[in-house]
Scaffold this active site. Structure first.
Site, PDB file in Angstrom:
ATOM      1  N   HIS A 171       0.916  -1.223   0.137  1.00  0.00           N
ATOM      2  CA  HIS A 171      -0.243  -0.056   0.022  1.00  0.00           C
ATOM      3  C   HIS A 171       0.851   1.206  -0.071  1.00  0.00           C
ATOM      4  O   HIS A 171       0.310   2.423  -0.300  1.00  0.00           O
ATOM      5  CB  HIS A 171      -0.930  -0.059   1.204  1.00  0.00           C
ATOM      6  CG  HIS A 171      -2.321   0.388   0.996  1.00  0.00           C
ATOM      7  ND1 HIS A 171      -3.048   0.114  -0.438  1.00  0.00           N
ATOM      8  CD2 HIS A 171      -3.328   0.603   1.759  1.00  0.00           C
ATOM      9  CE1 HIS A 171      -4.271   0.678  -0.158  1.00  0.00           C
ATOM     10  NE2 HIS A 171      -4.440   1.032   1.076  1.00  0.00           N
TER      11      HIS A 171
ATOM     12  N   ASN B 259      -6.825   6.486   3.676  1.00  0.00           N
ATOM     13  CA  ASN B 259      -8.189   6.689   3.440  1.00  0.00           C
ATOM     14  C   ASN B 259      -8.472   8.189   3.800  1.00  0.00           C
ATOM     15  O   ASN B 259      -9.784   8.546   3.178  1.00  0.00           O
ATOM     16  CB  ASN B 259      -9.067   5.925   4.316  1.00  0.00           C
ATOM     17  CG  ASN B 259      -9.043   4.496   4.187  1.00  0.00           C
ATOM     18  OD1 ASN B 259      -8.251   4.010   3.331  1.00  0.00           O
ATOM     19  ND2 ASN B 259      -9.759   3.772   5.082  1.00  0.00           N
TER      20      ASN B 259
ATOM     21  N   ASP C 274      -0.967   2.346  -5.526  1.00  0.00           N
ATOM     22  CA  ASP C 274      -0.958   0.780  -5.848  1.00  0.00           C
ATOM     23  C   ASP C 274      -2.283   0.287  -6.501  1.00  0.00           C
ATOM     24  O   ASP C 274      -3.260   0.930  -6.220  1.00  0.00           O
ATOM     25  CB  ASP C 274      -0.935  -0.030  -4.498  1.00  0.00           C
ATOM     26  CG  ASP C 274      -1.811   0.094  -3.355  1.00  0.00           C
ATOM     27  OD1 ASP C 274      -2.708  -0.746  -3.110  1.00  0.00           O
ATOM     28  OD2 ASP C 274      -1.836   1.432  -2.858  1.00  0.00           O
TER      29      ASP C 274
ATOM     30  N   ASN D 283      -9.338   3.537  -1.728  1.00  0.00           N
ATOM     31  CA  ASN D 283     -10.127   4.397  -0.816  1.00  0.00           C
ATOM     32  C   ASN D 283      -9.115   5.998  -0.851  1.00  0.00           C
ATOM     33  O   ASN D 283      -9.566   6.951  -0.427  1.00  0.00           O
ATOM     34  CB  ASN D 283     -10.118   4.044   0.743  1.00  0.00           C
ATOM     35  CG  ASN D 283     -10.974   2.861   0.787  1.00  0.00           C
ATOM     36  OD1 ASN D 283     -12.030   2.893   0.154  1.00  0.00           O
ATOM     37  ND2 ASN D 283     -11.096   1.895   1.504  1.00  0.00           N
TER      38      ASN D 283
END
Length: 185
Positions: A19, A66, A91, A112
């Site tokens: 991530h 997020n 990613d 997100n």
């Protein structure tokens, strides 16, 4: 002025995870363009520089994935940067490991960090570089997978993807994004 943003999560426990590949590209660019990330404001850490007469900002949002759009929105509004002068690196589960894809606009695709970015910029029309991390094997939850580290075999492919993505961003500082897309896709 152009804004280059890498998405990721702050904290050493997230270093080198799938991530955080956007953060890795920003670190590579920071080194490549000799632009240290020393300014901590707008809910992120950034570096300001110039390349062949083009001013730019490198940004790593420190809001966690997020809420990335909060930092991106603040920086773009403060410096009056148009969405067309922003590139976001992140990613992507739908691309094979190490594959990159450049796009000028699009949906969040379930990501997100992109959802937050779209919300805070008020548009889907900003440049992006998707960096493939592949989907997890059956039975592995997506959150666990994206917060996991790359396998030894994947690390070499990802190092190349980070370098290629950084080179694409550097090229964008002097060429239209469409031209860079044609060169790097």
């Amino acid at each position: 002025m152009k804004l280059i943003v890498g998405l990721g999560n702050p904290g050493s426990q997230y270093d080198k995870t799938r991530h955080n590949i956007g953060f890795e590209v920003i670190d590579q660019l920071s080194e490549q363009l000799q632009t240290p990330l020393t300014i901590q404001k707008h809910k992120g850490i950034l570096g300001k520089g110039s390349y062949n007469g083009e001013s730019f900002i490198l940004l790593k949002p420190l809001t966690y994935m997020n809420l990335s759009g909060e930092s991106i929105g603040e920086v773009s509004h403060f410096y009056k940067i148009e969405p067309s002068d922003i590139v976001v690196l992140y990613d992507d589960l739908d691309l094979p490991v190490g594959k990159i894809r450049l796009r000028q606009k699009g949906s969040a695709g379930g990501h997100n960090g992109l959802k937050s970015t779209i919300q805070h910029l008020g548009t889907t029309e900003f440049n992006r570089i998707r960096i493939g991390i592949n989907r997890p094997a059956a039975g592995i939850p997506v959150p666990q997978y994206v917060l996991g580290k790359f396998t030894k075999d994947e690390q070499e492919m990802m190092a190349e993807a980070v370098k290629t993505s950084a080179n694409a961003c550097e090229a964008w500082l002097t060429k239209p994004f469409l031209q860079v897309m044609n060169e790097y896709n």
